[in-house]
Motif scaffolding. Structure first.
Motif, PDB file in Angstrom:
ATOM      1  N   SER A  89      53.618 -39.355  45.932  1.00 13.62           N
ATOM      2  CA  SER A  89      52.648 -38.515  44.477  1.00 13.62           C
ATOM      3  C   SER A  89      50.884 -39.269  45.254  1.00 13.62           C
ATOM      4  CB  SER A  89      52.782 -38.938  43.406  1.00 13.62           C
ATOM      5  OG  SER A  89      51.741 -38.641  42.993  1.00 13.62           O
ATOM      6  N   VAL A  90      50.272 -40.598  45.570  1.00 15.66           N
ATOM      7  CA  VAL A  90      49.713 -41.490  46.294  1.00 15.66           C
ATOM      8  C   VAL A  90      48.735 -41.127  47.431  1.00 15.66           C
ATOM      9  CG1 VAL A  90      48.408 -43.081  46.722  1.00 15.66           C
ATOM     10  CG2 VAL A  90      49.839 -43.126  44.607  1.00 15.66           C
ATOM     11  N   VAL A  91      50.271 -40.222  47.739  1.00 15.67           N
ATOM     12  CA  VAL A  91      49.633 -39.665  49.288  1.00 15.67           C
ATOM     13  C   VAL A  91      49.349 -38.059  49.531  1.00 15.67           C
ATOM     14  CG1 VAL A  91      50.568 -39.020  52.060  1.00 15.67           C
ATOM     15  CG2 VAL A  91      51.245 -41.562  50.582  1.00 15.67           C
ATOM     16  N   GLN A  92      49.955 -37.242  48.586  1.00 19.89           N
ATOM     17  CA  GLN A  92      49.582 -35.808  48.528  1.00 19.89           C
ATOM     18  C   GLN A  92      48.485 -35.971  47.805  1.00 19.89           C
ATOM     19  OE1 GLN A  92      52.663 -34.495  46.355  1.00 19.89           O
ATOM     20  NE2 GLN A  92      54.790 -34.675  48.965  1.00 19.89           N
ATOM     21  N   HIS A  93      48.155 -36.918  46.914  1.00 24.08           N
ATOM     22  CA  HIS A  93      46.536 -36.758  45.911  1.00 24.08           C
ATOM     23  C   HIS A  93      45.145 -37.543  46.688  1.00 24.08           C
ATOM     24  CE1 HIS A  93      49.571 -35.625  42.946  1.00 24.08           C
ATOM     25  NE2 HIS A  93      48.525 -35.036  42.209  1.00 24.08           N
ATOM     26  N   SER A  94      45.691 -37.787  48.210  1.00 29.51           N
ATOM     27  CA  SER A  94      44.840 -38.394  48.652  1.00 29.51           C
ATOM     28  C   SER A  94      44.395 -38.110  49.995  1.00 29.51           C
ATOM     29  CB  SER A  94      45.097 -40.337  49.043  1.00 29.51           C
ATOM     30  OG  SER A  94      45.523 -40.964  47.364  1.00 29.51           O
ATOM     31  N   GLU A  95      44.529 -36.996  50.451  1.00 29.71           N
ATOM     32  CA  GLU A  95      44.637 -36.199  52.096  1.00 29.71           C
ATOM     33  C   GLU A  95      42.740 -36.570  52.417  1.00 29.71           C
ATOM     34  OE1 GLU A  95      45.705 -32.306  54.268  1.00 29.71           O
ATOM     35  OE2 GLU A  95      46.905 -32.441  51.794  1.00 29.71           O
ATOM     36  N   GLY A  96      42.397 -37.453  53.609  1.00 27.01           N
ATOM     37  CA  GLY A  96      41.419 -36.624  53.599  1.00 27.01           C
ATOM     38  C   GLY A  96      40.370 -37.891  53.208  1.00 27.01           C
ATOM     39  N   LYS A  97      41.508 -38.681  51.920  1.00 28.41           N
ATOM     40  CA  LYS A  97      40.965 -40.031  51.731  1.00 28.41           C
ATOM     41  C   LYS A  97      41.021 -41.525  52.278  1.00 28.41           C
ATOM     42  CE  LYS A  97      39.588 -37.212  47.405  1.00 28.41           C
ATOM     43  NZ  LYS A  97      39.939 -36.411  45.706  1.00 28.41           N
ATOM     44  N   PRO A  98      40.687 -42.097  52.938  1.00 27.06           N
ATOM     45  CA  PRO A  98      41.063 -43.421  52.789  1.00 27.06           C
ATOM     46  C   PRO A  98      41.765 -43.787  51.455  1.00 27.06           C
ATOM     47  CG  PRO A  98      38.654 -44.012  52.126  1.00 27.06           C
ATOM     48  CD  PRO A  98      39.333 -42.371  52.318  1.00 27.06           C
ATOM     49  N   LEU A  99      42.741 -44.584  52.154  1.00 22.88           N
ATOM     50  CA  LEU A  99      43.360 -45.640  51.189  1.00 22.88           C
ATOM     51  C   LEU A  99      43.651 -47.048  51.665  1.00 22.88           C
ATOM     52  CD1 LEU A  99      46.826 -43.516  49.938  1.00 22.88           C
ATOM     53  CD2 LEU A  99      44.885 -44.095  48.652  1.00 22.88           C
ATOM     54  N   SER A 100      43.491 -48.499  50.574  1.00 17.47           N
ATOM     55  CA  SER A 100      43.850 -49.325  50.664  1.00 17.47           C
ATOM     56  C   SER A 100      45.297 -49.716  50.866  1.00 17.47           C
ATOM     57  CB  SER A 100      43.025 -50.391  49.784  1.00 17.47           C
ATOM     58  OG  SER A 100      43.021 -51.707  50.328  1.00 17.47           O
ATOM     59  N   VAL A 101      45.530 -50.691  51.856  1.00 16.07           N
ATOM     60  CA  VAL A 101      47.168 -50.627  52.297  1.00 16.07           C
ATOM     61  C   VAL A 101      47.025 -52.044  52.094  1.00 16.07           C
ATOM     62  CG1 VAL A 101      48.881 -50.200  53.669  1.00 16.07           C
ATOM     63  CG2 VAL A 101      47.945 -48.255  52.817  1.00 16.07           C
ATOM     64  N   THR A 102      47.996 -52.685  51.457  1.00 16.27           N
ATOM     65  CA  THR A 102      47.715 -54.387  52.202  1.00 16.27           C
ATOM     66  C   THR A 102      49.812 -54.847  52.723  1.00 16.27           C
ATOM     67  OG1 THR A 102      46.168 -55.229  50.050  1.00 16.27           O
ATOM     68  CG2 THR A 102      47.359 -56.807  51.301  1.00 16.27           C
ATOM     69  N   VAL A 103      50.209 -55.863  53.035  1.00 10.39           N
ATOM     70  CA  VAL A 103      51.115 -55.729  53.797  1.00 10.39           C
ATOM     71  C   VAL A 103      51.320 -57.144  54.019  1.00 10.39           C
ATOM     72  CG1 VAL A 103      51.223 -52.986  54.983  1.00 10.39           C
ATOM     73  CG2 VAL A 103      50.188 -55.278  56.230  1.00 10.39           C
ATOM     74  N   ILE A 104      52.405 -57.082  53.730  1.00  9.30           N
ATOM     75  CA  ILE A 104      52.408 -58.743  54.126  1.00  9.30           C
ATOM     76  C   ILE A 104      53.736 -58.672  55.940  1.00  9.30           C
ATOM     77  CG2 ILE A 104      54.076 -61.351  54.827  1.00  9.30           C
ATOM     78  CD1 ILE A 104      54.594 -60.171  51.708  1.00  9.30           C
ATOM     79  N   ARG A 105      52.619 -59.688  57.080  1.00 13.89           N
ATOM     80  CA  ARG A 105      53.160 -59.635  58.353  1.00 13.89           C
ATOM     81  C   ARG A 105      52.966 -61.241  58.988  1.00 13.89           C
ATOM     82  NH1 ARG A 105      48.964 -56.037  61.301  1.00 13.89           N
ATOM     83  NH2 ARG A 105      49.922 -54.477  60.882  1.00 13.89           N
ATOM     84  N   ASN A 106      54.062 -61.334  59.196  1.00 14.23           N
ATOM     85  CA  ASN A 106      54.694 -62.777  60.679  1.00 14.23           C
ATOM     86  C   ASN A 106      54.247 -64.025  58.891  1.00 14.23           C
ATOM     87  OD1 ASN A 106      55.467 -61.399  62.007  1.00 14.23           O
ATOM     88  ND2 ASN A 106      53.059 -61.783  62.863  1.00 14.23           N
ATOM     89  N   GLY A 107      54.194 -63.579  57.608  1.00 15.42           N
ATOM     90  CA  GLY A 107      53.797 -64.424  56.382  1.00 15.42           C
ATOM     91  C   GLY A 107      52.955 -64.431  55.894  1.00 15.42           C
ATOM     92  N   GLN A 108      51.491 -63.849  56.534  1.00 12.62           N
ATOM     93  CA  GLN A 108      50.973 -63.154  56.453  1.00 12.62           C
ATOM     94  C   GLN A 108      50.044 -61.917  55.658  1.00 12.62           C
ATOM     95  OE1 GLN A 108      48.269 -65.685  57.436  1.00 12.62           O
ATOM     96  NE2 GLN A 108      50.036 -67.295  57.772  1.00 12.62           N
ATOM     97  N   LYS A 109      48.597 -61.739  54.871  1.00 12.61           N
ATOM     98  CA  LYS A 109      48.615 -60.909  54.652  1.00 12.61           C
ATOM     99  C   LYS A 109      47.245 -60.136  55.151  1.00 12.61           C
ATOM    100  CE  LYS A 109      46.289 -61.402  50.201  1.00 12.61           C
ATOM    101  NZ  LYS A 109      45.415 -62.102  49.090  1.00 12.61           N
ATOM    102  N   THR A 110      47.331 -59.088  55.255  1.00 11.13           N
ATOM    103  CA  THR A 110      46.574 -58.187  56.326  1.00 11.13           C
ATOM    104  C   THR A 110      46.249 -57.015  55.060  1.00 11.13           C
ATOM    105  OG1 THR A 110      48.105 -58.722  58.386  1.00 11.13           O
ATOM    106  CG2 THR A 110      46.301 -57.030  58.185  1.00 11.13           C
ATOM    107  N   GLN A 111      45.401 -56.656  55.484  1.00 14.70           N
ATOM    108  CA  GLN A 111      44.800 -55.067  54.523  1.00 14.70           C
ATOM    109  C   GLN A 111      43.865 -54.635  55.235  1.00 14.70           C
ATOM    110  OE1 GLN A 111      41.871 -56.387  51.656  1.00 14.70           O
ATOM    111  NE2 GLN A 111      41.952 -54.231  50.135  1.00 14.70           N
TER     112      GLN A 111
END
Length: 231
Positions: A186-208
């Protein structure tokens, strides 16, 4: 009448004072030792060895060595050698050999101290790293989804998403309000063409990162596959 102090004796006294001063400095519990300090000690050792060799060369030229007799059969000083020069060389060698033993002890102790300091530094760095890792594990929220595929050239790929990234925030979706993958869709469909902030955990570190859903040559608006993490 005062007795004149010979130059070589003054040099030996100054050298002994320098060695004693360095020993006192090295024995100071608050001082630190560096590789430059050890290299300086090694340079002094090499200098002492060069002086010893020079004095041995003097004895070799006289063909007497350290033990050769300096008197003839009748008990008189030998006339075929420079007795004063030989005695000076022998005495200097004896003093320099003592200095050499002392500085070798200093070098050995300095190496032990340097290795101990390096070991303590490594242990401290490891402890600090473990503490930071534990603190980060405590503060990081639990991920609710994982990336298990990313298509080359897709918006997700360009944003920097990688396979095995664990998502803890996707736009307005976070661990606290995530229910199922439809929330993300739902967020993807309503955000086409607009930047989204995504935060993930990669190798134990927080990456945005910033991810912009948009049309591309492949399927969907992201070009990645996301699966839920069941806790």
């Amino acid at each position: 009448m005062p007795t004149a102090v010979k130059p070589h004796r003054r040099r030996r006294r100054r050298r002994r004072r320098r060695i004693m001063k360095m020993t006192e400095e090295n024995n100071d519990g608050n001082s630190t030792i560096t590789m430059e300090d050890i290299q300086s000690l090694i340079k002094k050792k090499d200098n002492i060895e060069e002086q010893i060799k020079a004095y041995y060369d003097v004895l070799e030229d006289q063909e007497v060595g350290m033990e050769g007799p300096l008197v003839d059969a009748e008990g008189f000083p030998r006339a075929d050698v420079n007795v004063y020069q030989i005695r000076t060389a022998r005495h200097s060698i004896s003093c320099l050999q003592n200095d050499h033993k002392a500085i070798m002890v200093e070098i050995e102790e300095a190496l032990h101290r340097l290795h101990a300091l390096e070991k303590a530094k490594r242990e401290q760095d490891q402890a600090e790293s473990q503490t930071e890792s534990m603190e980060q594990e405590v503060t990081l929220p639990s991920p609710f989804a994982r990336v298990d595929a990313v298509s080359q050239g897709s918006p997700a790929c360009q944003a920097g998403l990688r396979v095995s990234d664990e998502i803890i925030a996707f736009g307005s979706i976070n661990t606290g309000n995530f229910q199922n993958l439809q929330n993300i869709a739902s967020v993807v469909q309503h955000s086409e063409g607009k930047p989204l902030s995504v935060t993930v955990i990669r190798n134990g570190q927080k990456t945005q990162m910033g991810l912009t859903p948009q049309r591309w040559s492949g399927r969907g608006l992201l070009g990645c596959n996301i699966v839920p993490i069941h806790r």
